[in-house]
Design a protein around this motif. Structure first.
Motif, PDB file in Angstrom:
ATOM      1  N   MET A   1       0.830  -1.214   0.000  1.00  0.00           N
ATOM      2  CA  MET A   1       0.000   0.000   0.000  1.00  0.00           C
ATOM      3  C   MET A   1       0.854   1.249   0.000  1.00  0.00           C
ATOM      4  N   ALA A   2       1.940   1.230   0.786  1.00  0.00           N
ATOM      5  CA  ALA A   2       2.843   2.374   0.841  1.00  0.00           C
ATOM      6  C   ALA A   2       3.519   2.591  -0.499  1.00  0.00           C
ATOM      7  N   ALA A   3       3.866   1.472  -1.178  1.00  0.00           N
ATOM      8  CA  ALA A   3       4.516   1.563  -2.490  1.00  0.00           C
ATOM      9  C   ALA A   3       3.581   2.178  -3.510  1.00  0.00           C
ATOM     10  N   VAL A   4       2.296   1.782  -3.456  1.00  0.00           N
ATOM     11  CA  VAL A   4       1.303   2.336  -4.381  1.00  0.00           C
ATOM     12  C   VAL A   4       1.131   3.833  -4.146  1.00  0.00           C
ATOM     13  N   SER A   5       1.087   4.227  -2.869  1.00  0.00           N
ATOM     14  CA  SER A   5       0.949   5.644  -2.519  1.00  0.00           C
ATOM     15  C   SER A   5       2.129   6.462  -3.023  1.00  0.00           C
ATOM     16  N   LYS A   6       3.331   5.888  -2.900  1.00  0.00           N
ATOM     17  CA  LYS A   6       4.532   6.576  -3.361  1.00  0.00           C
ATOM     18  C   LYS A   6       4.525   6.738  -4.879  1.00  0.00           C
ATOM     19  N   LEU A   7       4.117   5.673  -5.580  1.00  0.00           N
ATOM     20  CA  LEU A   7       4.036   5.740  -7.042  1.00  0.00           C
ATOM     21  C   LEU A   7       2.996   6.762  -7.486  1.00  0.00           C
ATOM     22  N   PHE A   8       1.892   6.852  -6.736  1.00  0.00           N
ATOM     23  CA  PHE A   8       0.850   7.827  -7.052  1.00  0.00           C
ATOM     24  C   PHE A   8       1.377   9.250  -6.888  1.00  0.00           C
ATOM     25  N   THR A   9       2.159   9.459  -5.826  1.00  0.00           N
ATOM     26  CA  THR A   9       2.756  10.779  -5.587  1.00  0.00           C
ATOM     27  C   THR A   9       3.729  11.152  -6.694  1.00  0.00           C
ATOM     28  N   ILE A  10       4.560  10.191  -7.098  1.00  0.00           N
ATOM     29  CA  ILE A  10       5.508  10.426  -8.197  1.00  0.00           C
ATOM     30  C   ILE A  10       4.757  10.750  -9.483  1.00  0.00           C
ATOM     31  N   GLY A  11       3.645  10.044  -9.705  1.00  0.00           N
ATOM     32  CA  GLY A  11       2.834  10.293 -10.897  1.00  0.00           C
ATOM     33  C   GLY A  11       2.274  11.709 -10.919  1.00  0.00           C
ATOM     34  N   ILE A  12       1.838  12.199  -9.764  1.00  0.00           N
ATOM     35  CA  ILE A  12       1.313  13.565  -9.677  1.00  0.00           C
ATOM     36  C   ILE A  12       2.412  14.586  -9.968  1.00  0.00           C
ATOM     37  N   ILE A  13       3.606  14.335  -9.439  1.00  0.00           N
ATOM     38  CA  ILE A  13       4.735  15.243  -9.682  1.00  0.00           C
ATOM     39  C   ILE A  13       5.087  15.275 -11.164  1.00  0.00           C
ATOM     40  N   LEU A  14       5.152  14.102 -11.801  1.00  0.00           N
ATOM     41  CA  LEU A  14       5.471  14.033 -13.225  1.00  0.00           C
ATOM     42  C   LEU A  14       4.400  14.717 -14.060  1.00  0.00           C
ATOM     43  N   LEU A  15       3.139  14.515 -13.696  1.00  0.00           N
ATOM     44  CA  LEU A  15       2.035  15.169 -14.405  1.00  0.00           C
ATOM     45  C   LEU A  15       2.136  16.685 -14.277  1.00  0.00           C
ATOM     46  N   SER A  16       2.471  17.148 -13.083  1.00  0.00           N
ATOM     47  CA  SER A  16       2.579  18.590 -12.833  1.00  0.00           C
ATOM     48  C   SER A  16       3.717  19.206 -13.635  1.00  0.00           C
ATOM     49  N   ILE A  17       4.867  18.549 -13.639  1.00  0.00           N
ATOM     50  CA  ILE A  17       6.019  19.057 -14.386  1.00  0.00           C
ATOM     51  C   ILE A  17       5.733  19.049 -15.886  1.00  0.00           C
ATOM     52  N   THR A  18       5.066  18.002 -16.358  1.00  0.00           N
ATOM     53  CA  THR A  18       4.688  17.940 -17.774  1.00  0.00           C
ATOM     54  C   THR A  18       3.779  19.105 -18.140  1.00  0.00           C
ATOM     55  N   ALA A  19       2.830  19.408 -17.256  1.00  0.00           N
ATOM     56  CA  ALA A  19       1.929  20.543 -17.488  1.00  0.00           C
ATOM     57  C   ALA A  19       2.708  21.852 -17.540  1.00  0.00           C
ATOM     58  N   GLY A  20       3.712  21.980 -16.676  1.00  0.00           N
ATOM     59  CA  GLY A  20       4.543  23.181 -16.682  1.00  0.00           C
ATOM     60  C   GLY A  20       5.322  23.321 -17.979  1.00  0.00           C
ATOM     61  N   LEU A  21       5.882  22.225 -18.461  1.00  0.00           N
ATOM     62  CA  LEU A  21       6.647  22.247 -19.715  1.00  0.00           C
ATOM     63  C   LEU A  21       5.743  22.549 -20.907  1.00  0.00           C
ATOM     64  N   ILE A  22       4.558  21.946 -20.923  1.00  0.00           N
ATOM     65  CA  ILE A  22       3.618  22.206 -22.021  1.00  0.00           C
ATOM     66  C   ILE A  22       3.193  23.671 -22.024  1.00  0.00           C
ATOM     67  N   SER A  23       2.948  24.204 -20.830  1.00  0.00           N
ATOM     68  CA  SER A  23       2.572  25.611 -20.719  1.00  0.00           C
ATOM     69  C   SER A  23       3.661  26.514 -21.285  1.00  0.00           C
ATOM     70  N   TYR A  24       4.913  26.212 -20.922  1.00  0.00           N
ATOM     71  CA  TYR A  24       6.031  27.019 -21.443  1.00  0.00           C
ATOM     72  C   TYR A  24       6.140  26.866 -22.945  1.00  0.00           C
ATOM     73  N   ARG A  25       5.908  25.658 -23.438  1.00  0.00           N
ATOM     74  CA  ARG A  25       6.014  25.394 -24.880  1.00  0.00           C
ATOM     75  C   ARG A  25       5.043  26.244 -25.681  1.00  0.00           C
ATOM     76  N   PHE A  26       3.818  26.398 -25.190  1.00  0.00           N
ATOM     77  CA  PHE A  26       2.790  27.094 -25.955  1.00  0.00           C
ATOM     78  C   PHE A  26       2.614  28.562 -25.565  1.00  0.00           C
ATOM     79  N   LEU A  27       3.025  28.931 -24.344  1.00  0.00           N
ATOM     80  CA  LEU A  27       2.804  30.308 -23.898  1.00  0.00           C
ATOM     81  C   LEU A  27       4.081  31.134 -23.810  1.00  0.00           C
ATOM     82  N   GLY A  28       5.243  30.480 -23.878  1.00  0.00           N
ATOM     83  CA  GLY A  28       6.504  31.219 -23.844  1.00  0.00           C
ATOM     84  C   GLY A  28       6.624  32.166 -25.019  1.00  0.00           C
TER      85      GLY A  28
END
Length: 215
Positions: A1-28
């Motif tokens: 359960m702890a491993a799943v929670s950690k993977l979920f947290t990593i997934g949220i971080i990766l999703l957030s960073i991807t959103a930041g990069l996409i934003s820079y790509r189109f709005l920079g």
């Protein structure tokens, strides 16, 4: 359960960073070639940062790592490892800047854009999906910074923009640390001493970049 929670947290971080990069790509506001170059540099620096976190985790637990390396490698990195990784990354960036391998001001502008958007997405998910009420304070700071960034970007020099963002982020984080039991960035707790150290270090880098460009 702890491993799943950690993977979920990593997934949220990766999703957030991807959103930041996409934003820079189109709005920079830079040319497509320059934005592509900065995105490649940001991704490269992100990979280096992950490596630095692992290295910091090993250095901070060197005795345990020698006796049982799997325990250290499997254990999630704490805030101390995050702090040390930031120091490693800042040192690397400063070295590349001194060697003339990177336009530091332009790169930092790309980083600020990506960081603010990525942090906003991360905190929004924490507030809405995970019900973390403490995320509201930092989310408010990020919304304010994003609004100021959008309003003055292109109207002031890059170094002034970065200075405003640095001061605003530092002030907001210190205020939150006084009002809340804790404040965090991507799930890593931010101590007040580290916030001030980050401010002073970033300020010195900005001053160095200004002098290097002859401002």
């Amino acid at each position: 359960m702890a491993a799943v929670s950690k993977l979920f947290t990593i997934g949220i971080i990766l999703l957030s960073i991807t959103a930041g990069l996409i934003s820079y790509r189109f709005l920079g506001e830079l040319s497509k070639e320059k934005k592509k170059k900065h995105m490649e540099e940001l991704i490269s620096q992100l990979i280096n940062f992950v490596i630095f976190i692992w290295l910091a985790k090993i250095l901070l637990n060197i005795s345990l790592f020698i006796s049982d390396p799997l325990v250290v490698l499997a254990y999630p990195a704490g805030s101390d490892a995050f702090y040390l990784a930031v120091v490693f990354s800042a040192s690397q960036l400063f070295y590349k800047s001194r060697q003339g391998h990177r336009d530091m001001l332009s790169f930092m502008d790309a980083f600020v854009h990506t960081f603010l958007v990525a942090s906003f997405v991360y905190e929004f998910i924490q507030l809405v999906w995970n019900g973390d009420t403490y995320a509201f304070g930092y989310l408010s700071v990020l919304i304010t910074l994003l609004a100021v960034y959008i309003l003055i970007h292109g109207y002031v020099k890059t170094e002034i923009l970065l200075m405003v963002m640095l001061i605003g982020w530092t002030a907001g984080m210190i205020l939150l640390s006084r009002l809340q039991p804790f404040v965090s960035v991507f799930g890593y707790l931010m101590e007040e001493w580290f916030i001030l150290l980050f401010f002073m270090t970033s300020l010195m880098v900005l001053i160095f970049c200004q002098r290097k460009k002859g401002y």
